[in-house]
Design a protein around this motif. Sequence first.
Motif, short mmCIF file in Angstrom:
data_model
loop_
_atom_site.label_atom_id
_atom_site.label_comp_id
_atom_site.label_asym_id
_atom_site.label_seq_id
_atom_site.Cartn_x
_atom_site.Cartn_y
_atom_site.Cartn_z
N ASP A 1 0.27 8.53 -4.95
CA ASP A 1 -0.95 9.35 -4.87
C ASP A 1 -0.68 10.69 -4.22
O ASP A 1 -1.22 11.71 -4.62
CB ASP A 1 -2.01 8.67 -3.98
CG ASP A 1 -2.50 7.35 -4.54
OD1 ASP A 1 -2.45 7.17 -5.75
OD2 ASP A 1 -2.93 6.50 -3.73
N PHE A 2 0.11 10.67 -3.16
CA PHE A 2 0.23 11.88 -2.33
C PHE A 2 1.65 12.45 -2.31
O PHE A 2 1.94 13.32 -1.49
CB PHE A 2 -0.24 11.57 -0.90
CG PHE A 2 -1.69 11.13 -0.84
CD1 PHE A 2 -2.71 12.08 -0.93
CD2 PHE A 2 -2.03 9.80 -0.74
CE1 PHE A 2 -4.04 11.69 -0.90
CE2 PHE A 2 -3.37 9.40 -0.72
CZ PHE A 2 -4.38 10.35 -0.79
N HIS B 1 -6.41 -0.30 -1.23
CA HIS B 1 -5.82 0.97 -1.65
C HIS B 1 -6.88 2.05 -1.81
O HIS B 1 -6.72 3.17 -1.31
CB HIS B 1 -5.05 0.75 -2.97
CG HIS B 1 -4.56 2.02 -3.58
ND1 HIS B 1 -4.74 2.33 -4.90
CD2 HIS B 1 -3.93 3.07 -3.04
CE1 HIS B 1 -4.22 3.52 -5.15
NE2 HIS B 1 -3.72 3.99 -4.04
N ALA B 2 -7.99 1.71 -2.47
CA ALA B 2 -9.04 2.72 -2.72
C ALA B 2 -9.57 3.27 -1.38
O ALA B 2 -9.80 4.47 -1.24
CB ALA B 2 -10.18 2.09 -3.53
N ASP C 1 -6.24 -3.65 -4.58
CA ASP C 1 -6.82 -2.44 -5.17
C ASP C 1 -7.91 -1.86 -4.29
O ASP C 1 -8.06 -0.65 -4.17
CB ASP C 1 -7.43 -2.74 -6.55
CG ASP C 1 -6.36 -3.02 -7.58
OD1 ASP C 1 -5.20 -2.62 -7.34
OD2 ASP C 1 -6.67 -3.64 -8.61
N GLN D 1 0.83 -1.21 0.00
CA GLN D 1 0.00 0.00 0.00
C GLN D 1 0.86 1.26 0.00
O GLN D 1 0.51 2.25 -0.65
CB GLN D 1 -0.95 0.00 1.22
CG GLN D 1 -1.95 -1.13 1.19
CD GLN D 1 -2.83 -1.13 -0.06
OE1 GLN D 1 -3.16 -0.08 -0.61
NE2 GLN D 1 -3.22 -2.31 -0.52
N VAL E 1 -7.20 9.14 3.34
CA VAL E 1 -6.08 10.09 3.37
C VAL E 1 -6.45 11.38 2.62
O VAL E 1 -6.10 12.48 3.06
CB VAL E 1 -4.79 9.44 2.80
CG1 VAL E 1 -3.66 10.47 2.72
CG2 VAL E 1 -4.36 8.26 3.66
N ALA E 2 -7.20 11.25 1.54
CA ALA E 2 -7.62 12.46 0.80
C ALA E 2 -8.50 13.33 1.69
O ALA E 2 -8.36 14.56 1.72
CB ALA E 2 -8.37 12.06 -0.47
N ARG F 1 1.82 2.50 -3.38
CA ARG F 1 0.74 3.18 -4.11
C ARG F 1 0.46 4.55 -3.53
O ARG F 1 0.28 5.53 -4.28
CB ARG F 1 -0.52 2.34 -4.04
CG ARG F 1 -0.36 1.01 -4.76
CD ARG F 1 -1.40 0.02 -4.29
NE ARG F 1 -1.24 -1.26 -4.98
CZ ARG F 1 -2.22 -1.87 -5.61
NH1 ARG F 1 -3.42 -1.36 -5.64
NH2 ARG F 1 -2.00 -3.01 -6.21
N LEU F 2 0.42 4.65 -2.20
CA LEU F 2 0.08 5.93 -1.56
C LEU F 2 1.17 6.95 -1.79
O LEU F 2 0.91 8.15 -1.91
CB LEU F 2 -0.14 5.71 -0.06
CG LEU F 2 -1.34 4.82 0.27
CD1 LEU F 2 -1.28 4.38 1.74
CD2 LEU F 2 -2.65 5.54 0.00
N ARG G 1 -6.85 5.42 0.34
CA ARG G 1 -6.67 6.67 -0.41
C ARG G 1 -7.79 7.65 -0.10
O ARG G 1 -7.56 8.85 0.09
CB ARG G 1 -6.60 6.38 -1.91
CG ARG G 1 -6.20 7.60 -2.73
CD ARG G 1 -6.21 7.32 -4.21
NE ARG G 1 -7.42 6.60 -4.59
CZ ARG G 1 -7.59 5.94 -5.72
NH1 ARG G 1 -6.61 5.88 -6.59
NH2 ARG G 1 -8.71 5.32 -5.99
#
Length: 225
Positions: free
Chosen positions: A26-27, A209-210, A206, A19, A216-217, A22-23, A213
């Motif tokens: 994303d960030f 992760h979604a 996945d 994870q 965290v968003a 991936r994160l 995410r």
Amino acid sequence: MSELNLILLGPPGAGKGTQAERLREDFTLPHISTGDMLRAEVTQGSDLGREAKRYMDAGDLVPDEVIISMIIKRVEGPDAAEGFLLDGFPRNEQQADALAEALTGLGRRLSAALLIEVGDDELVRRLAGRRVCVKNPSHIYHVEFDPPKHEDVCDQDGSRLIQRDDDKEETIRRRLQVYHSQTEPLIDYYDRAGQLRRFDGTRDPDEVHARIRATVAALRLEEKL
Ligand code: ADP
Ligand code: ADP
């Protein structure tokens, strides 16, 4: 404060590294993995690496005095100035206190502890089948659950895949024991501080992760307000 200061919490094999990779994208956060940093020291043959290897091979925690200064230096360093994603630290209450103290000293605070939950039987299957890229340990595979296109070859850079020394059955059991006795109390520690977020790590990568995410968003939006 708009920075994201995050911890990934969870037992060995829960999918923290998977994870984090991936994160991180994303960030745009630095992924600080204590395990990867320690294994790099072992490969280099440094004093710290030689000291740490004994504990790692046994599945025990490396002593706090070695690990705390190594991580705090990274957290205080320039690449973590806008936030960080800590993976594998803290692993006991002393380390959590040391992190909190360092952040307070910098006028910062933790945004959240992201807990990935998976039961022991599944963890044993995951760790026993884990393979990692010899060149970049963030490239993580599983012989059954996430196999590379060509056996033992990294999809991303063509390097060889290896099994970690501590991903052997008897060491795996010891690591799980150490997690339950020393690291699991941190769930309560961060829950009491109102910083804990829980995720079901048994779902496919996945989906996990979604969910992380999205959380965290939302945290980032709150931090900006
Ligand atoms: P950790 O960093 O928490 O020890 P890893 O990210 O290295 O865990 O994952 C452990 C093993 O489990 C790897 O082989 C990885 O490919 C696999 N894995 C990770 N997440 C999942 C998932 N959601 N479902 C099935 N297998 C997973
Ligand atoms: P995993 O998430 O699969 O358990 P890590 O790569 O995080 O594995 O850790 C591997 C080993 O490195 C641990 O078993 C331990 O010996 C050592 N280690 C990593 N992080 C720490 C820490 N914060 N404190 C003490 N030892 C650590």
